[in-house]
Structures are given as structure tokens and as C-alpha cells.
Enzyme design. Structure first.
Site, PDB file in Angstrom:
ATOM      1  N   LYS A  85       0.830  -1.223   0.000  1.00 10.25           N
ATOM      2  CA  LYS A  85       0.000   0.000   0.000  1.00 10.25           C
ATOM      3  C   LYS A  85       0.856   1.261   0.000  1.00 10.25           C
ATOM      4  CE  LYS A  85      -2.231  -0.909   3.775  1.00 10.25           C
ATOM      5  NZ  LYS A  85      -1.556  -2.178   4.060  1.00 10.25           N
ATOM      6  N   LYS A 123      -1.875   8.719   6.729  1.00 14.82           N
ATOM      7  CA  LYS A 123      -2.005   7.376   7.299  1.00 14.82           C
ATOM      8  C   LYS A 123      -2.490   7.561   8.734  1.00 14.82           C
ATOM      9  CE  LYS A 123       0.258   2.888   7.752  1.00 14.82           C
ATOM     10  NZ  LYS A 123      -0.656   2.171   6.852  1.00 14.82           N
TER      11      LYS A 123
END
Length: 236
Positions: free
Chosen positions: A15, A37
Site C-alpha cells: 500500500k 495514514k
């Protein structure tokens, strides 16, 4: 501004590599970028705070520069499932808290914003909520990173089914070659890619090979060579 949620078929599917690569590609085109994130485990202690290498990679590809606390507000040391790490730390995130946190960054006029999840689509955020709920609350199109290895067909198809069952659009998928047994010269590898292209019913935004670059930042920049940015039509 265009924003996407980046998820993977599993932990270590790639990712951050893909998100960093897409941000690096956008910067090559002169676009402003932001990588978030919100929740990260496996963080390392620094002077006065925990830092996560994935979040730092996204920070390096965010332009204009963004404070670390904006990119990763929930950082946990144990390299375990985020909800378990949060329970040990006594600081448990909720969807309401995450939505409130990202509201400000999403309101900025960045050309491309990527919010990276943790693990796969169904990873728990706490005892009652999944991290995927953040994408649902924000109604974000999703980019799926498929770790190309044995079992990826099942994982990729189930992930796309789950994303669509939650009412979200799969804006595209990226294959990331992580299994040394897979080779671009191998017929089985090519057959697996053909199956993914036929069954995922979403545009392929690139296939990233194993990269020789040594640092996460360098690998993200190198990955940009193998990616294409999703278009408006793909995101609808």
C-alpha cells in the site's frame, strides 16, 4: 481536489509503495499532494514521539510539506493489528475522531490526496468499527493494491466485493510483485494478471515489479515509473 482511500489485499501488499508512487507521479506532473495514514502500528521511538516508516514515506511525497502529526495522528509501537496495539496503549481511535481529524487536511486545496489504510479492507479499528468505515464515512473512491503472490486472486476478488458491498467505487487496482516465485516471464504469472484484469472490473493503474532501490522513499519514487494516475471518469 481528488481524494482516494488506498487499501490492500493483505498486510505488506504494498500500500505505501503504491501510495507513495502515485504521489511521486503526481508531483512529476506539477500537482500538489498529500498522503495521510491516520492509524499506524509498528512505529519506532524518536525524540519525544513515535514515528512510522510508512507515514514518513507519505510525508516525504506530500507537497507542500505537512506536519507528521497531521499525517499520522494515531501511532503505536507494537507491530500488531492496530486495534490490539491501540488497546495496549490505552488510546483507542474511533471513526468520529478520524473523520474529525482528516476534515482539515481534506479541506486543503491539494490536487491529489491519498488516505492509506492499515492491513486489508476489514482490519478492525476498535471493538466495534473497521478502519474501512473511514472511507465509507467520507464516500471516497478506493484504490486496491494487490500483492501478487499465490492466493492473490481470491484475496483481490473478495476485497473488491467487500468494497462494493460497502457502497464504494473501486477507482482502480495496482499489482505489486512480492512473491519471488512469480516472474514476468512465467506463463502462470501472466495468466494470473489476465484473470485479475477480467474479474476485478476496475482499471489497472499499473504493475510494480520488485524494485532494487534500498530505501522506502527511493522505492516509492521508482514505483512511479510503473503507475498511472486514476482519472475522473475512473473515480466516479
Amino acid at each position: 481536489m481528488t481524494a482516494y482511500f488506498v487499501t490492500g489485499t493483505d498486510t505488506d501488499a504494498g500500500k505505501t509503495l503504491v501510495a507513495g508512487g502515485l504521489l511521486a507521479l503526481a508531483r512529476r506532473h506539477g500537482l500538489t499532494t498529500l498522503g495521510l495514514k491516520p492509524v499506524a502500528s509498528g512505529c519506532e521511538p524518536t525524540v519525544g514521539a513515535l514515528r512510522n516508516i510508512d507515514a514518513l514515506t507519505l510525508q516525504a511525497q506530500s507537497m507542500p510539506t505537512t506536519a507528521y502529526a497531521t499525517i499520522n495522528p494515531y501511532a503505536y509501537a507494537p507491530a500488531i493489528a492496530p486495534h490490539l496495539a491501540a488497546r495496549r496503549a490505552g488510546r483507542i481511535p474511533t471513526l468520529d475522531a478520524l473523520v474529525a481529524h482528516v476534515a482539515g487536511p481534506l479541506a486543503e486545496t491539494r490536487d491529489l490526496t491519498l488516505i492509506e489504510g492499515a492491513g486489508g479492507w476489514r482490519v478492525p479499528l476498535n471493538d466495534d468499527e473497521d478502519l474501512a468505515g473511514l472511507a465509507v464515512c467520507l464516500e471516497l473512491p478506493v484504490i486496491l493494491v494487490v500483492g501478487l503472490q499465490l492466493g492473490c486472486l481470491n484475496h483481490a476478488r473478495l476485497s473488491t466485493e467487500a468494497i462494493r458491498a460497502d457502497g464504494l467505487h473501486v477507482a482502480g487496482w495496482v499489482g505489486n510483485l512480492i512473491d519471488p516465485a512469480f516472474s514476468s516471464d512465467d506463463a502462470c504469472y501472466r495468466d494470473n494478471l489476465a484473470t485479475l484484469e477480467r474479474t476485478l472490473e476496475a482499471p489497472c493503474l499499473g504493475i510494480v515489479p520488485r524494485l532494487a532501490a534500498e530505501t522506502p522513499d527511493a522505492r516509492a519514487v521508482a514505483a512511479a515509473d510503473y503507475l498511472t494516475l486514476p482519472t475522473y471518469e475512473e473515480s466516479r
